[in-house]
Design a protein around this motif. Structure first.
Motif, PDB file in Angstrom:
ATOM      1  N   ASP A   1       9.880 -10.757 -10.298  1.00 27.72           N
ATOM      2  CA  ASP A   1      10.285 -10.839 -11.550  1.00 27.72           C
ATOM      3  C   ASP A   1       9.809  -9.555 -12.387  1.00 27.72           C
ATOM      4  OD1 ASP A   1      11.250 -13.532 -12.097  1.00 27.72           O
ATOM      5  OD2 ASP A   1       9.031 -13.837 -11.165  1.00 27.72           O
ATOM      6  N   LEU A   2       9.008  -8.580 -11.652  1.00 24.33           N
ATOM      7  CA  LEU A   2       8.702  -7.180 -12.106  1.00 24.33           C
ATOM      8  C   LEU A   2       8.101  -6.560 -11.300  1.00 24.33           C
ATOM      9  CD1 LEU A   2       7.294  -6.669 -15.706  1.00 24.33           C
ATOM     10  CD2 LEU A   2       5.742  -6.000 -13.687  1.00 24.33           C
ATOM     11  N   ILE A   3       7.986  -5.104 -11.267  1.00 23.64           N
ATOM     12  CA  ILE A   3       7.290  -4.110 -10.235  1.00 23.64           C
ATOM     13  C   ILE A   3       6.601  -3.269 -11.003  1.00 23.64           C
ATOM     14  CG2 ILE A   3       7.883  -2.383  -8.301  1.00 23.64           C
ATOM     15  CD1 ILE A   3      10.459  -3.839  -7.818  1.00 23.64           C
ATOM     16  N   LEU A   4       5.355  -3.242 -10.490  1.00 27.34           N
ATOM     17  CA  LEU A   4       4.359  -2.334 -10.972  1.00 27.34           C
ATOM     18  C   LEU A   4       4.325  -1.090  -9.519  1.00 27.34           C
ATOM     19  CD1 LEU A   4       1.716  -4.163 -12.580  1.00 27.34           C
ATOM     20  CD2 LEU A   4       3.528  -3.159 -13.697  1.00 27.34           C
ATOM     21  N   CYS A   5       4.523   0.188 -10.136  1.00 26.74           N
ATOM     22  CA  CYS A   5       4.810   0.987  -8.954  1.00 26.74           C
ATOM     23  C   CYS A   5       4.085   2.562  -9.358  1.00 26.74           C
ATOM     24  CB  CYS A   5       6.001   1.396  -8.525  1.00 26.74           C
ATOM     25  SG  CYS A   5       6.441   2.281  -6.907  1.00 26.74           S
ATOM     26  N   ASP A   6       3.153   2.898  -8.436  1.00 29.58           N
ATOM     27  CA  ASP A   6       2.623   4.067  -8.602  1.00 29.58           C
ATOM     28  C   ASP A   6       3.807   5.399  -8.253  1.00 29.58           C
ATOM     29  OD1 ASP A   6       0.692   6.163  -8.896  1.00 29.58           O
ATOM     30  OD2 ASP A   6      -0.126   6.002  -6.914  1.00 29.58           O
ATOM     31  N   VAL A   7       3.399   6.429  -9.224  1.00 30.81           N
ATOM     32  CA  VAL A   7       4.442   7.682  -8.744  1.00 30.81           C
ATOM     33  C   VAL A   7       4.078   8.210  -7.635  1.00 30.81           C
ATOM     34  CG1 VAL A   7       5.427   9.284  -9.751  1.00 30.81           C
ATOM     35  CG2 VAL A   7       5.148   7.607 -11.331  1.00 30.81           C
ATOM     36  N   MET A   8       2.926   8.718  -7.430  1.00 28.87           N
ATOM     37  CA  MET A   8       2.760   9.496  -6.448  1.00 28.87           C
ATOM     38  C   MET A   8       2.261   8.884  -5.191  1.00 28.87           C
ATOM     39  SD  MET A   8       3.472  12.358  -7.544  1.00 28.87           S
ATOM     40  CE  MET A   8       2.797  13.710  -6.380  1.00 28.87           C
ATOM     41  N   MET A   9       2.920   8.795  -4.143  1.00 31.89           N
ATOM     42  CA  MET A   9       2.445   8.017  -2.990  1.00 31.89           C
ATOM     43  C   MET A   9       3.223   8.935  -1.628  1.00 31.89           C
ATOM     44  SD  MET A   9       3.230   4.126  -3.752  1.00 31.89           S
ATOM     45  CE  MET A   9       4.821   4.565  -4.119  1.00 31.89           C
ATOM     46  N   PRO A  10       2.297   8.641  -0.784  1.00 31.78           N
ATOM     47  CA  PRO A  10       2.860   9.401   0.599  1.00 31.78           C
ATOM     48  C   PRO A  10       4.061   8.803   0.998  1.00 31.78           C
ATOM     49  CG  PRO A  10       0.918   8.055   1.156  1.00 31.78           C
ATOM     50  CD  PRO A  10       0.985   8.261  -0.355  1.00 31.78           C
ATOM     51  N   GLY A  11       4.903   9.574   1.808  1.00 31.31           N
ATOM     52  CA  GLY A  11       6.029   9.009   2.174  1.00 31.31           C
ATOM     53  C   GLY A  11       7.016   9.009   1.310  1.00 31.31           C
ATOM     54  N   LEU A  12       7.318   7.635   0.954  1.00 30.94           N
ATOM     55  CA  LEU A  12       8.241   7.320  -0.015  1.00 30.94           C
ATOM     56  C   LEU A  12       7.526   7.060  -1.533  1.00 30.94           C
ATOM     57  CD1 LEU A  12      11.439   6.435  -0.861  1.00 30.94           C
ATOM     58  CD2 LEU A  12      10.655   4.151  -0.385  1.00 30.94           C
ATOM     59  N   ASP A  13       8.090   7.995  -2.456  1.00 32.75           N
ATOM     60  CA  ASP A  13       7.266   8.086  -3.605  1.00 32.75           C
ATOM     61  C   ASP A  13       7.654   6.891  -4.669  1.00 32.75           C
ATOM     62  OD1 ASP A  13       9.525   9.300  -4.606  1.00 32.75           O
ATOM     63  OD2 ASP A  13       8.423  11.182  -5.143  1.00 32.75           O
ATOM     64  N   GLY A  14       7.257   6.866  -5.819  1.00 34.62           N
ATOM     65  CA  GLY A  14       7.557   5.921  -6.801  1.00 34.62           C
ATOM     66  C   GLY A  14       9.169   6.216  -7.181  1.00 34.62           C
ATOM     67  N   TYR A  15       9.357   7.538  -7.300  1.00 36.87           N
ATOM     68  CA  TYR A  15      10.931   7.782  -7.943  1.00 36.87           C
ATOM     69  C   TYR A  15      11.801   7.342  -6.711  1.00 36.87           C
ATOM     70  CZ  TYR A  15       8.459  10.869 -11.102  1.00 36.87           C
ATOM     71  OH  TYR A  15       7.857  11.238 -12.182  1.00 36.87           O
TER      72      TYR A  15
ATOM     73  N   GLU B   1       0.673  -1.199  -0.035  1.00 34.60           N
ATOM     74  CA  GLU B   1       0.046   0.067  -0.079  1.00 34.60           C
ATOM     75  C   GLU B   1       0.881   1.317  -0.039  1.00 34.60           C
ATOM     76  OE1 GLU B   1      -0.238  -1.841   4.404  1.00 34.60           O
ATOM     77  OE2 GLU B   1      -0.129  -2.513   2.327  1.00 34.60           O
ATOM     78  N   ASN B   2       2.323   1.080   0.090  1.00 36.14           N
ATOM     79  CA  ASN B   2       2.997   2.402   0.049  1.00 36.14           C
ATOM     80  C   ASN B   2       4.454   1.890  -0.505  1.00 36.14           C
ATOM     81  OD1 ASN B   2       4.635   1.893   2.499  1.00 36.14           O
ATOM     82  ND2 ASN B   2       2.787   2.305   3.596  1.00 36.14           N
ATOM     83  N   GLY B   3       5.149   3.085  -0.650  1.00 36.64           N
ATOM     84  CA  GLY B   3       6.569   2.925  -1.004  1.00 36.64           C
ATOM     85  C   GLY B   3       7.400   1.912  -0.187  1.00 36.64           C
ATOM     86  N   GLN B   4       7.408   2.333   1.201  1.00 36.43           N
ATOM     87  CA  GLN B   4       8.420   1.704   2.108  1.00 36.43           C
ATOM     88  C   GLN B   4       8.033   0.156   2.258  1.00 36.43           C
ATOM     89  OE1 GLN B   4      10.755   4.048   3.431  1.00 36.43           O
ATOM     90  NE2 GLN B   4      11.646   1.732   3.961  1.00 36.43           N
ATOM     91  N   ILE B   5       6.716   0.079   2.180  1.00 33.28           N
ATOM     92  CA  ILE B   5       6.225  -1.464   2.460  1.00 33.28           C
ATOM     93  C   ILE B   5       6.863  -2.261   1.226  1.00 33.28           C
ATOM     94  CG2 ILE B   5       4.277  -3.267   2.523  1.00 33.28           C
ATOM     95  CD1 ILE B   5       3.132  -0.969   4.495  1.00 33.28           C
ATOM     96  N   GLY B   6       6.596  -1.427   0.258  1.00 32.36           N
ATOM     97  CA  GLY B   6       6.913  -2.112  -1.170  1.00 32.36           C
ATOM     98  C   GLY B   6       8.332  -2.350  -1.504  1.00 32.36           C
ATOM     99  N   LEU B   7       9.327  -1.298  -0.893  1.00 29.21           N
ATOM    100  CA  LEU B   7      10.384  -1.676  -1.050  1.00 29.21           C
ATOM    101  C   LEU B   7      11.034  -2.822  -0.127  1.00 29.21           C
ATOM    102  CD1 LEU B   7      13.358  -0.841  -2.191  1.00 29.21           C
ATOM    103  CD2 LEU B   7      13.234   0.997  -0.125  1.00 29.21           C
ATOM    104  N   SER B   8      10.404  -3.001   1.099  1.00 38.34           N
ATOM    105  CA  SER B   8      10.807  -4.092   2.097  1.00 38.34           C
ATOM    106  C   SER B   8      10.381  -5.408   1.050  1.00 38.34           C
ATOM    107  CB  SER B   8       9.978  -3.882   3.382  1.00 38.34           C
ATOM    108  OG  SER B   8      10.392  -4.870   4.113  1.00 38.34           O
ATOM    109  N   LEU B   9       9.072  -5.417   0.689  1.00 34.18           N
ATOM    110  CA  LEU B   9       8.759  -6.682   0.144  1.00 34.18           C
ATOM    111  C   LEU B   9       9.590  -6.994  -1.215  1.00 34.18           C
ATOM    112  CD1 LEU B   9       4.775  -6.295   0.279  1.00 34.18           C
ATOM    113  CD2 LEU B   9       6.159  -7.929   1.419  1.00 34.18           C
ATOM    114  N   ALA B  10      10.089  -5.928  -1.760  1.00 35.37           N
ATOM    115  CA  ALA B  10      10.952  -6.438  -2.944  1.00 35.37           C
ATOM    116  C   ALA B  10      12.158  -6.974  -2.636  1.00 35.37           C
ATOM    117  CB  ALA B  10      11.283  -4.967  -3.787  1.00 35.37           C
TER     118      ALA B  10
END
Length: 587
Positions: A47-61, A32-41
């Motif tokens: 094999d592939l990541i789909l990521c929103d750009v605009m997110m609270p906290g750690l954004d897609g960039y 649900e957010n960039g920080q959790i996504g990075l941890s899961l990654a």
């Protein structure tokens, strides 16, 4: 099943994407957010990541930046999901390493098409990577097992291939032979013509060896000039003589082939080889043991002049033990006063008078008697003992010459050989000065003899050292000239005074037109350079006639006298012994 990580802060969008991916057979995980996504990654390495750009906290960039900086995740395909469609936004993402952009809202086909495209590209890259990795492994394995110059198997490969040829038991129908082949005096080619020519010659040598041995055999390169050959021969009943004859025929074929002219670098080159042979299982059952014994036989072949082969026998080991004993005794020879100097007269070919002598060291062993230099000088060179021995020879020869001069032979000269190690000493000039001061001998009566192989390693340094010695007033003689591969023209680079013609050019010269032509060319060249000519090894009247007719300056050889102890040489001087010169010689 491909794993896809979906990082999207909008629950509705994320769940729709996850459901779609599940239906398509992907293993989909949501964040649900960039920080959790990075941890899961980091945990799942998708094999592939789909990521929103605009997110609270750690954004897609920020997520993409962290992914690309992690070595384990840097190559994961990364697709941005965004409602921002400005070119600047696209450019920012691409510069950070994004693989694709999908703008919201997007269709099912757009999403699956982008995923399929990126996974296909990743699969292609992985295939390419694994192909290149496999090629690299194969190349590395090849390099580990082969010589880089000749591409022949190396020592490691030889061991492995021997195991495959090694008979399983004594009833095997094959008998295995190991030959150790080394080129004779190859260093002279490298020294005089350069390593590039030497490398070309080595490759040509490898080709000839392979052609002689044929496909049933194995040819390996062990070091610069040494090759090993393994060849299995059919068992000839219980007749070892026939077996050895076949092995000897192979060895002679190799020697004959290598002695033929090599036409390389627009010139003809000649080379010979020596071969040592060990037989399985007589001489050993392991490759290292067989190689050691073949190398022992090889050494024996070289000591007998080279260009021949020798079978290993246990008698060679006795010679090795004898060499070690001599080495031990030689260390004490100087302090026990066992070394002697002999003097071979040098005679003028103008007057027939003795004009000098060459000092030659001998070893009077307390148990073995007089030992020839051929046996102990190589040992002295290998151990470094040649340095103190050479200094003793120089000092003793100068002392003796001064004694003879004081006895009335005031113009007598002495010639002393310098070893390669002596010549390389930084303080050689200081040693010579000290000896001259101690003995009182005028330096103009000293000739220092050097061989051409000592000078070609570093021409500039050699010239500088020679000039430093000549500044004292001594003369420099080039010994054994013409026995190597160097061009005659290199003589003019060095400050020589005397050229000594080796006996191999003089021996039976009237029966050898080639030697006569070569020797005449050397003589004419020396005269052009204003060098005095001393001829070694003159043993017959016909040889003396030749050197006199060609107006050489001096000679030494058995025709006049062998090398003599100092008291016998003094007797020649007192008796005023002269060399009878041919009547038609030019005075």
């Amino acid at each position: 099943m491909k794993k896809i990580l979906v990082i999207e802060d909008e629950d509705f969008v994320r769940e729709n994407i996850l459901d779609l991916l599940d239906v398509e057979g992907f293993e989909a995980i949501g964040a649900e957010n960039g920080q959790i996504g990075l941890s899961l990654a980091k945990k799942m390495i998708p094999d592939l990541i789909l990521c929103d750009v605009m997110m609270p906290g750690l954004d897609g960039y920020g997520v993409l930046t962290a992914i690309r900086q992690d070595a384990l995740m840097a190559s994961i395909p990364f697709i941005f999901l965004t409602a921002k469609a400005a070119k600047a936004d696209f450019r920012q993402g691409m510069e950070l390493g994004a693989d694709d952009y999908i703008t919201k809202p997007f269709t099912r086909a757009e999403l699956l098409g982008a995923i399929a495209s990126r996974l296909k590209k990743k699969a292609a890259l992985e295939t390419l990577y694994h192909t290149e990795l496999q090629q690299a492994k194969e190349e590395l394995n090849y390099l580990i097992h082969h010589d880089s110059l000749t591409h022949l198997p190396n020592h490691l490969s030889l061991r492995e291939q021997f195991k495959q040829l090694q008979p399983k038991d004594t009833s095997d129908e094959k008998l295995v032979t190991v030959l150790s082949l080394d080129l004779d005096r190859f260093n002279q080619i490298n020294d005089n013509l350069g390593q590039a020519v030497g490398d070309v010659l080595l490759k040509a040598v490898a080709d000839r060896i392979k052609a002689c041995v044929g496909s049933p055999g194995i040819v390996a390169r062990l070091n610069t000039t040494q090759f090993a050959i393994i060849r299995a021969f059919d068992r000839q009943g219980d007749c070892p003589t026939q077996y050895k004859r076949e092995v000897g025929n192979l060895a002679q074929t190799l020697l004959n082939s290598l002695s033929q002219t090599f036409e390389l670098a627009n010139q003809e080159l000649f080379i010979t080889a020596s071969i040592g042979i060990a037989l399985y299982p007589r001489d050993g059952t392991e490759i290292e043991q067989l190689l050691n014994h073949a190398n022992t036989a090889l050494t024996q072949a070289k000591q007998q002049g080279g260009n021949q082969y020798q079978f290993y026998t246990t008698a060679f080991n006795i010679g090795s033990s004898d060499r070690l004993a001599l080495q031990s005794s030689l260390r004490h020879a100087l302090e026990r006063h066992e070394l002697l100097l002999y003097y071979q007269p040098q005679v003028s070919l103008k007057t027939g008078e003795i004009v000098g002598a060459e000092a030659l060291v001998r070893w009077q062993h307390p148990e073995r008697g007089l030992i020839s230099p051929d046996k102990f000088i190589p040992i002295a060179e290998e151990t470094g003992l040649i340095v103190p021995i050479g200094e003793w020879v120089l000092k003793t020869a100068c002392q003796q010459t001064k004694i003879w001069q004081n006895a009335g032979f005031s113009h007598l000269r002495i010639s002393v050989n310098l070893s390669s190690r002596q010549f390389s000493q930084i303080d050689l000039r200081h040693q010579l000065v000290a000896i001259l001061m101690e003995t009182g001998l005028d330096p103009k009566y000293i000739e220092l003899e050097l061989t051409e192989s000592m000078l070609v390693h570093n021409t500039e340094v050699a010239i500088r050292r020679l000039n430093a010695l000549k500044s004292l007033g001594v003369e420099i003689a080039i010994d054994d000239f013409g026995t190597g591969y160097s061009s005659l023209s290199y003589l003019q680079q060095f400050p020589f005074d005397i050229l000594k013609i080796d006996r191999c050019f003089i021996h039976k010269i009237t029966d050898n037109p080639n030697n006569a032509a070569i020797t005449k060319a050397i003589i004419e060249m020396a005269k052009t350079l204003n060098l005095k000519l001393m001829v070694e090894g003159v043993e017959t009247e016909s040889e003396l006639s030749f050197v006199c007719q060609n107006q050489c300056d001096g000679m030494q050889g058995y025709l006049f006298s062998r090398p003599l102890p100092s008291h016998d040489f003094a007797q020649l001087l007192k008796n005023n012994k002269r060399l009878p010169l041919p009547i038609n010689s030019t005075k």
